[in-house]
Every structure is written in structure tokens, then in C-alpha cells.
Design an enzyme around this catalytic site. Sequence first.
Site, short mmCIF file in Angstrom:
data_model
loop_
_atom_site.label_atom_id
_atom_site.label_comp_id
_atom_site.label_asym_id
_atom_site.label_seq_id
_atom_site.Cartn_x
_atom_site.Cartn_y
_atom_site.Cartn_z
CG ASP A 5 -0.24 -0.30 2.42
OD1 ASP A 5 0.98 0.12 2.48
OD2 ASP A 5 -0.87 -0.82 3.35
CG ASP A 7 0.77 4.14 4.38
OD1 ASP A 7 -0.37 4.02 3.99
OD2 ASP A 7 1.40 3.49 5.34
CG ASP A 18 10.37 1.45 11.99
OD1 ASP A 18 10.43 2.14 10.80
OD2 ASP A 18 9.40 0.61 12.16
P1 ATP Z 1 4.51 -3.09 5.63
O1 ATP Z 1 4.88 -3.47 4.24
O2 ATP Z 1 4.69 -4.51 6.47
O3 ATP Z 1 3.14 -2.46 5.77
P2 ATP Z 1 5.53 -0.55 6.67
O4 ATP Z 1 6.84 -0.27 6.58
O5 ATP Z 1 4.55 0.07 5.70
O6 ATP Z 1 5.67 -2.24 6.41
P3 ATP Z 1 3.55 0.05 8.62
O7 ATP Z 1 3.21 -0.48 9.94
O8 ATP Z 1 2.42 0.04 7.49
O9 ATP Z 1 4.85 -0.56 7.93
O10 ATP Z 1 3.96 1.41 8.87
C1 ATP Z 1 4.04 2.55 8.00
C2 ATP Z 1 5.44 3.47 8.27
O11 ATP Z 1 5.43 4.13 9.30
C3 ATP Z 1 6.56 2.66 8.51
O12 ATP Z 1 7.11 2.50 7.08
C4 ATP Z 1 7.62 3.72 9.41
O13 ATP Z 1 8.08 4.77 8.63
C5 ATP Z 1 6.40 4.00 10.28
N1 ATP Z 1 6.23 3.36 11.60
C6 ATP Z 1 5.61 2.10 11.70
N2 ATP Z 1 5.59 1.39 12.89
C7 ATP Z 1 6.70 2.15 13.41
C8 ATP Z 1 7.23 2.17 14.88
N3 ATP Z 1 6.78 1.27 15.63
N4 ATP Z 1 8.20 3.08 15.07
C9 ATP Z 1 8.55 3.92 14.33
N5 ATP Z 1 7.95 4.35 13.01
C10 ATP Z 1 6.86 3.48 12.62
MG MG Z 2 2.66 -0.25 5.56
#
Ligand code: ATP
Ligand code: MG
Length: 422
Positions: free
Chosen positions: A67, A69, A153
Site C-alpha cells: 500500500d 501512505d 523506525d
Molecule cells: P508493511 O509493508 O509491513 O506495511 P510498513 O513499513 O509500511 O511495512 P507500517 O506498519 O504500515 O509498516 O507502517 C508505515 C510506516 O510507519 C513505516 O514504514 C514507518 O516509517 C512508520 N512506523 C511504523 N511502525 C513504527 C514504529 N513502531 N516506530 C516508528 N515508526 C514506525
Molecule cells: Mg504499510
Amino acid sequence: MTRMEPATPPPEPPNTPEPEVYDAEVRPDDVDPDALKVIRRLRRNKHHAYLVGGGVRDLLLGAKPKDFDIATSARPNEVRALFRNCRVIGRRFRLAHILFAGGKIIETATFRRDPTEEDIVEDDESRRRDDVDLLIRHDNVFGEPWEDAMRRDFTINGLFYDSEANTVIDYVGGMRDIRGRVVRTIGQPDVRFREDPVRILRAIKFSARLDLGIDPEVVEAMVAQREELARAARPRLLEEILRLLRGGAAHRSFWLMWELGALGVLMPQLAMHLDDDPPEARLLWGRLDAIDTLKRAGALPTDAVMLAALLLGPIEEAVDGAKDATRAYEALMQEVVDGLAVPRRLKERVRTLVGASRRMRGGKLGALPRREYFDEAATLFGIECHARGERRPDWLDDRPAGEAVARPRTRTRRRRRHPGAE
Ligand code: ATP
Ligand code: MG
């Protein structure tokens, strides 16, 4: 005498760090057209707007993004004013969800930063963060783009993609780590894991799923801070464990969890089972491998099937040879349930599936094909055949797809809160 005009003082040096800007090797076709539309409209209305997070990371790594964001300078209400199909959600930190056809949601969040000491004091005197306890308990506050990057993160997750200039804006050294294919925290790893221990599991997830290395200092901090996982909210831990199972790299993920000692904190029963190394312990890797294979085939099992497969080893070890098998099972499951806040329905489903798949192994199908859980149980049994390298009985592959699940569901009525209060 003409007095010289005092020179205008030079502008304050901006303390905004300068980002590195890279040409992005991204084909615009790979980006969701609806996300691009949202960005275009925000920008036409004089806001900053970028793609952020996992979508950008996956694009740059050549993986398929789940997805997209968006991060923007627009406040949630300003976003809402621009989009009819928009819902503002979240009580603590408000986000805009912009809805598109097919239930697609483009999450649009205002740039924010981690709260400083002053924000926290202002926010709530009594909940002040003390120095020892770094666990983030406070809501975030709006901020600048660089602050929004810094609060994330890992460096690979902190990149902004400017879809109009086709550039990557990098405040965190993320591009270097994309190229080196390595997971590295933004800032001190020990501090970042203590702030939010769930990040330990996220590092494992990204390394396993995207086949990335982990920076050695980060690995060291993951090991040093693993006990902190016990302090994280249990539903978040369960969700993260399920994501590790669902990600297509369950085998690598759980192996890393075990290797780094995180498994011992989260699921001590499973870690002990592996550490004791009974002959059956290694079957776990085969079961997880089967789950990954199913995922690749587009047939990801349900959460209950995956959880049952994960726990089957310790369950059988506890149950086989126990005087009271039911009690041994319950005792084991209760520990798991307590440790991870597993909802009761999920726990009950696991029990049903384990029982049914054991009967299938015994060759006794009986009335099972007529049960609504037959399909799930058969999947679990198939996973078991794979792990043990045993031949799959013909009925397993001959059963008409979806026959059992297609049966009308018997609805379980929700119990009334106040029986008789009519
Ligand atoms: P996925 O592909 O599994 O969705 P993702 O990186 O998009 O991985 P998300 O949980 O959707 O993970 O979170 C979106 C964004 O928000 C991450 O890429 C990161 O920048 C930030 N983020 C998410 N969780 C945390 C956290 N625990 N601490 C700091 N930043 C975070
Ligand atoms: Mg995500």
C-alpha cells in the site's frame, strides 16, 4: 552626516537539516494512480505531499508495495476539505483516510514529530516521561518533514518520494541502506528499541521478508533489549507475530526470532521446545516452510491454521504421554494465550483444528468432511504432511475446493449483556 542604515541582520540559520535528494529509479506506473491523484490535489492546494514508508521502501527495493501512505503538511481538517471521499480517524493522532473504489484506502497523515519534553509537560503534567522509561506513551505532535522522517523506525522506512519530480528525499541515510540492503535504526538502536520494543519484531520482519541484512550494531541491540518485548502491549505483539507468519517468510522470521532470543521472551514454550531439541522440534521449520509455500501459491492459511502449525510441536510434546492430555493441553495453551492476549475464539479454533488434524493423521476422517472447519483442518494436515515428508492422501487433493466452507454458516447469536432485561 549620513548615518548608514544598519545592515539587516542575516536570516537565522535554519536548523532544518538539508536532505540528500536522489533521482528515483521508479516507474510512475508502479505507483498507485489514486495515491498520485491525492498528492496532486494536495500540491495544487499549496501543501507539501510525499509518498512515505513501506510503499516507497518496497518500490526502491524492487518489491511489490502492499500500500502507499502519504505524508503532508496539510492538517487533517484541510485534507478533509479537499476530498469528498475522506474520513478523519483516530482519537489520539488524527489521520485522514481517503477512500477509493474497491475499498481501497489511501492513508494521509500530517507530518509529525516525536513529542519533546515540553510537549509532554504541556500535554499532561502527571504523565511526564521519566528518563529511565523511554517507552513512548505520548501522542505525537505536528512537525516538519525532517522531523517526520526522524521519528520513523528504520532508515529504509524514512524516505519520502516526490512523485512529481521523481526524486527521493532522504533525511536519514535511507538511500545508502536501500542500496546496501540493510536494516538500520534511525538513531541509537538501543534507545529506539527501548522506546518501542515491537521494533525488534519489525526489524526481523523486514530482514526476513525483503531478504535484507541487519546492521551488526542493530543486531546487538536487538539481543540486548529483547526482554523489553515483555513490556509491549500484548495485542500488538500477537498482531506482529501473525504478520511474521503471513509475510511469506515465516520460516526465516521465526528462525531469526529464535536465534536472537526474542522467541524465548514471547513464546517461551516454543523456544524451549526448540532448545530441548526433541526429534520433532525441527519439524517446525518444515511447517513454516509449508506456510510460505502456500502464501506464494496465493493460498495463505487462516490465522488459526498458522497459529496451530506454530504450536503443534510443543502441543504434541505436552499432550503425548501426559496422564491427562486435556489438562496438559490447556496448561500449555493458557500460557500462550496469557503471554500474547490471544482472543478466546482464536484459541478455541486452534484446539479444534489440532484435534481434527490429529484425527486425519490417524486416518480417521469420519464426519470431519461435513464440519465447517474441515477445510482449515485439512490445510493444517497438509502442512504436517509437508513437514514430515509424508505422502498426502488422495482425499486431501481430491476434495472439491471450498465444499466445506461453502456450507451455510450457522450463526452464533451474540449473548445478550442483560439476559431478561427486555
Ligand atoms: P508493511 O509493508 O509491513 O506495511 P510498513 O513499513 O509500511 O511495512 P507500517 O506498519 O504500515 O509498516 O507502517 C508505515 C510506516 O510507519 C513505516 O514504514 C514507518 O516509517 C512508520 N512506523 C511504523 N511502525 C513504527 C514504529 N513502531 N516506530 C516508528 N515508526 C514506525
Ligand atoms: Mg504499510
